[in-house]
Design a protein around this motif. Sequence first.
Motif, PDB file in Angstrom:
ATOM      1  N   VAL A  14      27.678   8.457  25.976  1.00  0.00           N
ATOM      2  CA  VAL A  14      28.051   7.141  25.562  1.00  0.00           C
ATOM      3  C   VAL A  14      29.523   7.138  25.125  1.00  0.00           C
ATOM      4  O   VAL A  14      30.350   6.271  25.463  1.00  0.00           O
ATOM      5  CB  VAL A  14      27.255   6.443  24.547  1.00  0.00           C
ATOM      6  CG1 VAL A  14      27.859   5.193  23.846  1.00  0.00           C
ATOM      7  CG2 VAL A  14      25.907   6.500  24.667  1.00  0.00           C
ATOM      8  N   ALA A  66      31.718   7.148  28.071  1.00  0.00           N
ATOM      9  CA  ALA A  66      31.616   6.109  28.951  1.00  0.00           C
ATOM     10  C   ALA A  66      32.820   5.034  28.109  1.00  0.00           C
ATOM     11  O   ALA A  66      33.640   4.568  28.861  1.00  0.00           O
ATOM     12  CB  ALA A  66      30.296   5.109  28.681  1.00  0.00           C
ATOM     13  N   ASP A  97      17.743   0.237  22.568  1.00  0.00           N
ATOM     14  CA  ASP A  97      17.387  -0.198  23.734  1.00  0.00           C
ATOM     15  C   ASP A  97      17.108  -1.623  24.170  1.00  0.00           C
ATOM     16  O   ASP A  97      16.310  -2.264  23.532  1.00  0.00           O
ATOM     17  CB  ASP A  97      15.915   0.605  24.011  1.00  0.00           C
ATOM     18  CG  ASP A  97      15.632   0.716  25.480  1.00  0.00           C
ATOM     19  OD1 ASP A  97      15.928  -0.167  26.305  1.00  0.00           O
ATOM     20  OD2 ASP A  97      14.721   1.708  25.829  1.00  0.00           O
ATOM     21  N   ASP A 123      18.143   8.960  28.503  1.00  0.00           N
ATOM     22  CA  ASP A 123      17.566   7.679  28.456  1.00  0.00           C
ATOM     23  C   ASP A 123      18.449   6.573  28.363  1.00  0.00           C
ATOM     24  O   ASP A 123      18.405   5.806  27.201  1.00  0.00           O
ATOM     25  CB  ASP A 123      16.516   7.774  27.538  1.00  0.00           C
ATOM     26  CG  ASP A 123      15.710   6.504  27.645  1.00  0.00           C
ATOM     27  OD1 ASP A 123      15.395   6.028  28.752  1.00  0.00           O
ATOM     28  OD2 ASP A 123      14.795   6.102  26.501  1.00  0.00           O
ATOM     29  N   LEU A 124      19.714   6.568  29.133  1.00  0.00           N
ATOM     30  CA  LEU A 124      20.544   5.418  29.159  1.00  0.00           C
ATOM     31  C   LEU A 124      20.313   4.236  30.402  1.00  0.00           C
ATOM     32  O   LEU A 124      20.890   3.217  29.889  1.00  0.00           O
ATOM     33  CB  LEU A 124      21.994   5.888  29.252  1.00  0.00           C
ATOM     34  CG  LEU A 124      22.491   6.698  28.074  1.00  0.00           C
ATOM     35  CD1 LEU A 124      23.851   7.091  28.415  1.00  0.00           C
ATOM     36  CD2 LEU A 124      22.566   5.820  26.810  1.00  0.00           C
ATOM     37  N   ASP A 125      19.608   4.562  31.369  1.00  0.00           N
ATOM     38  CA  ASP A 125      19.501   3.609  32.437  1.00  0.00           C
ATOM     39  C   ASP A 125      18.005   3.074  32.670  1.00  0.00           C
ATOM     40  O   ASP A 125      17.164   3.927  32.173  1.00  0.00           O
ATOM     41  CB  ASP A 125      19.847   4.365  33.745  1.00  0.00           C
ATOM     42  CG  ASP A 125      21.312   4.759  33.524  1.00  0.00           C
ATOM     43  OD1 ASP A 125      22.134   3.775  32.969  1.00  0.00           O
ATOM     44  OD2 ASP A 125      21.910   5.449  34.375  1.00  0.00           O
ATOM     45  N   HIS A 126      18.014   1.959  33.178  1.00  0.00           N
ATOM     46  CA  HIS A 126      16.710   1.517  33.394  1.00  0.00           C
ATOM     47  C   HIS A 126      16.131   2.452  34.461  1.00  0.00           C
ATOM     48  O   HIS A 126      16.830   3.180  35.338  1.00  0.00           O
ATOM     49  CB  HIS A 126      16.696  -0.114  33.936  1.00  0.00           C
ATOM     50  CG  HIS A 126      16.894  -0.920  33.122  1.00  0.00           C
ATOM     51  ND1 HIS A 126      15.835  -1.060  32.037  1.00  0.00           N
ATOM     52  CD2 HIS A 126      17.971  -1.725  32.747  1.00  0.00           C
ATOM     53  CE1 HIS A 126      16.376  -1.993  31.101  1.00  0.00           C
ATOM     54  NE2 HIS A 126      17.563  -2.138  31.513  1.00  0.00           N
ATOM     55  N   LYS A 144      20.670   0.505  29.620  1.00  0.00           N
ATOM     56  CA  LYS A 144      19.465   0.302  28.485  1.00  0.00           C
ATOM     57  C   LYS A 144      20.215   0.151  27.265  1.00  0.00           C
ATOM     58  O   LYS A 144      19.879  -0.504  26.095  1.00  0.00           O
ATOM     59  CB  LYS A 144      18.604   1.072  28.305  1.00  0.00           C
ATOM     60  CG  LYS A 144      17.232   0.976  29.570  1.00  0.00           C
ATOM     61  CD  LYS A 144      16.038   1.246  29.057  1.00  0.00           C
ATOM     62  CE  LYS A 144      15.844   2.842  29.184  1.00  0.00           C
ATOM     63  NZ  LYS A 144      14.751   3.303  29.331  1.00  0.00           N
ATOM     64  N   ASN A 145      21.197   0.973  27.013  1.00  0.00           N
ATOM     65  CA  ASN A 145      21.958   1.087  25.704  1.00  0.00           C
ATOM     66  C   ASN A 145      22.767  -0.187  25.316  1.00  0.00           C
ATOM     67  O   ASN A 145      23.714  -0.705  26.135  1.00  0.00           O
ATOM     68  CB  ASN A 145      22.788   2.219  25.525  1.00  0.00           C
ATOM     69  CG  ASN A 145      23.346   2.847  24.231  1.00  0.00           C
ATOM     70  OD1 ASN A 145      23.806   1.555  23.762  1.00  0.00           O
ATOM     71  ND2 ASN A 145      23.308   3.976  24.005  1.00  0.00           N
ATOM     72  N   LEU A 154      26.722   0.076  25.637  1.00  0.00           N
ATOM     73  CA  LEU A 154      27.143   0.289  27.065  1.00  0.00           C
ATOM     74  C   LEU A 154      27.159  -1.224  27.718  1.00  0.00           C
ATOM     75  O   LEU A 154      27.893  -1.347  28.586  1.00  0.00           O
ATOM     76  CB  LEU A 154      25.960   1.364  27.673  1.00  0.00           C
ATOM     77  CG  LEU A 154      26.389   2.464  27.500  1.00  0.00           C
ATOM     78  CD1 LEU A 154      25.417   3.634  28.088  1.00  0.00           C
ATOM     79  CD2 LEU A 154      27.923   3.063  27.710  1.00  0.00           C
ATOM     80  N   MET A 192      32.460   5.004  34.285  1.00  0.00           N
ATOM     81  CA  MET A 192      31.592   4.529  33.286  1.00  0.00           C
ATOM     82  C   MET A 192      30.316   4.058  33.174  1.00  0.00           C
ATOM     83  O   MET A 192      29.502   4.080  32.146  1.00  0.00           O
ATOM     84  CB  MET A 192      32.631   3.343  32.598  1.00  0.00           C
ATOM     85  CG  MET A 192      32.355   2.833  31.373  1.00  0.00           C
ATOM     86  SD  MET A 192      33.126   1.113  31.436  1.00  0.00           S
ATOM     87  CE  MET A 192      31.436   0.452  31.369  1.00  0.00           C
ATOM     88  N   LEU A 227      34.254  -0.546  19.532  1.00  0.00           N
ATOM     89  CA  LEU A 227      33.029  -0.059  20.402  1.00  0.00           C
ATOM     90  C   LEU A 227      32.634   1.314  19.703  1.00  0.00           C
ATOM     91  O   LEU A 227      31.496   1.790  19.747  1.00  0.00           O
ATOM     92  CB  LEU A 227      33.413  -0.166  21.660  1.00  0.00           C
ATOM     93  CG  LEU A 227      33.115  -1.473  22.403  1.00  0.00           C
ATOM     94  CD1 LEU A 227      33.852  -1.234  23.932  1.00  0.00           C
ATOM     95  CD2 LEU A 227      31.812  -1.945  22.538  1.00  0.00           C
TER      96      LEU A 227
END
Lengths: 180, 99
Positions: free
Chosen positions: A44, A47, B90, A102-105, B25-26, B29, A38, A86
């Motif tokens: 998304v 997840a 973001d 582009d979901l993570d730092h 960042k989302n 999530l 997840m 959600l």
Amino acid sequence: MMALLAAETSVMTNNEEWVANVFFYVIAAVAVVAALRMVTTKNVVHAALYLLVVLASVAATYIILGAEFAAASQLLVYVGAIMVLLLFGVMLTRAQIGHEDDLDHDQKWIGGLVSVVLFAVMTYAVTDQWGRQTLPSDRRVQRTQEVADSIFSTYIVPFEALSLLLLAALIGAIVVARRD
Amino acid sequence: MFLNQFLLFAAVLFCIGVYGVLTRKNGVLVLMSIELILNAVNINLVAFGAFNGTIPGQVFALFVIAVAAAEVGVGLAIVLLIYRNRRSIDVSEANLLQG
């Protein structure tokens, strides 16, 4: 005769304990793998579905612990309501459903380091304090009636406060999300 | 069954949730990871309730479930509002209050 009966019950209990242990480890492994997927998946909606697996596993853990009403509430509230909320959030905030990079730092290793250190500290503290304690082998299912008696007598004031909090949160959510 | 196995299971879920909150960042999530953290706390409460053979552990787990429902409602409303104003959820770009 009594000793024989007692021995037999304890054997039965040991057997049940063993089965419960096997179930627990299977469920825990599934939950941990799903939780890891997840927080690392690039999709998304995937997840959200992995979160569903984790929530159902937690409900199964409650059943192993004999908390039947908490397990039922977990399924109704989390799997039934919060998941839908959600997924609506995913639907309303995103144009495309699917793979996304582009979901993570960029600096993920700091987060990993923090969680690993936190886990080490928690493991040490928990094992130091409760490492040898076992659950009572004669524990029984905590009946819904006892839970209801407890909520509506001892914990009536927190319960009413919680009702008010839910009302306030729902009104607040409507006010915040409304278009004017 | 050891009490510790439930506590360690909860600790694993908690730390994975913390990792999710810190790295994602989302906004949606991040909310999901917070649900993971709250569930880990609930496992601890129910496990201690079974350990002591008393009811309050389960009662407080139910309270936490209700608070989590309120939290995710308000949180999603805020995320929707950010999306409407910024066209992006973001959380690292949501810096309107930064001095």
